[in-house]
Scaffold this active site. Structure first.
Site, mmCIF file in Angstrom:
data_model
loop_
_atom_site.group_PDB
_atom_site.id
_atom_site.type_symbol
_atom_site.label_atom_id
_atom_site.label_comp_id
_atom_site.label_asym_id
_atom_site.label_seq_id
_atom_site.Cartn_x
_atom_site.Cartn_y
_atom_site.Cartn_z
ATOM 1 N N SER A 1 15.318 15.130 0.019
ATOM 2 C CA SER A 1 16.373 14.205 0.403
ATOM 3 C C SER A 1 15.818 13.058 1.241
ATOM 4 C CB SER A 1 17.446 14.928 1.217
ATOM 5 O OG SER A 1 18.398 14.013 1.715
ATOM 6 N N ARG B 1 0.837 -1.209 0.000
ATOM 7 C CA ARG B 1 0.000 0.000 0.000
ATOM 8 C C ARG B 1 0.871 1.259 0.000
ATOM 9 N NH1 ARG B 1 -3.469 -2.473 -2.227
ATOM 10 N NH2 ARG B 1 -5.186 -3.423 -1.145
ATOM 11 N N GLU C 1 2.050 1.577 -3.422
ATOM 12 C CA GLU C 1 0.937 2.068 -4.229
ATOM 13 C C GLU C 1 0.761 3.579 -4.050
ATOM 14 O OE1 GLU C 1 -3.617 0.678 -5.038
ATOM 15 O OE2 GLU C 1 -2.984 0.755 -2.942
#
Length: 156
Positions: free
Chosen positions: A123, A97, A100
């Protein structure tokens, strides 16, 4: 006659991670508790314990002492790691997830960073992250806060 003295196999980074997980479980410890013992954040502590970051030498020593690990673990814990992912796309539901989220919102985050800062990146080296639980009537929420130094492309 050859010397029959056996040399113990060298401890690997993977061995140290296994020892840390064993000590954590045996001690009934949490990552927040371990982090408090050594004066670091739970996020960085877990990441370094799993071999994805290196501890400063004094923090590696503190962890070795706190978890009663072999002294040779100190050097391994403070060596810069080689970060390798075993899968291109993770299959663990929680990790997937997050993958995703980056896949779906990565271009949005990039566009908004560039609007606010100019062409560059956030960064992941000079970086902080916290995770907290937020009560919510629709179901508790996971709150991730990330803060990374902005690096303009002209800074490279």
């Amino acid at each position: 006659m050859k010397d029959q003295t056996q040399i113990a196999p060298a401890l690997t980074r993977e061995d140290v991670t296994a020892l840390i997980l064993t000590a954590k479980k045996a001690g009934g410890l949490s990552w927040e508790g371990i982090a408090e013992m050594i004066g670091m954040s739970p996020v960085f502590t877990h990441s370094a314990c799993m071999g994805m970051n290196a501890f400063p030498a004094e923090k590696a020593q503190a962890l070795v002492a706190a978890l009663d690990l072999p002294s040779e673990a100190t050097d391994l814990l403070s060596e810069p790691p080689t970060k390798i992912w075993s899968q291109a796309v993770p299959t663990d539901p929680c990790i997937y997830r997050l993958y995703e989220i980056v896949g779906v919102y990565g271009p949005t985050i990039k566009a908004l960073i560039e609007e606010k800062f100019g062409t560059g990146i956030m960064s992941a080296i000079d970086f902080e992250m916290t995770l907290s639980r937020e009560p919510n009537p629709k179901g508790d929420r996971v709150k991730l806060e990330m803060s990374g130094k902005y690096l303009g492309y002209n800074a490279w």
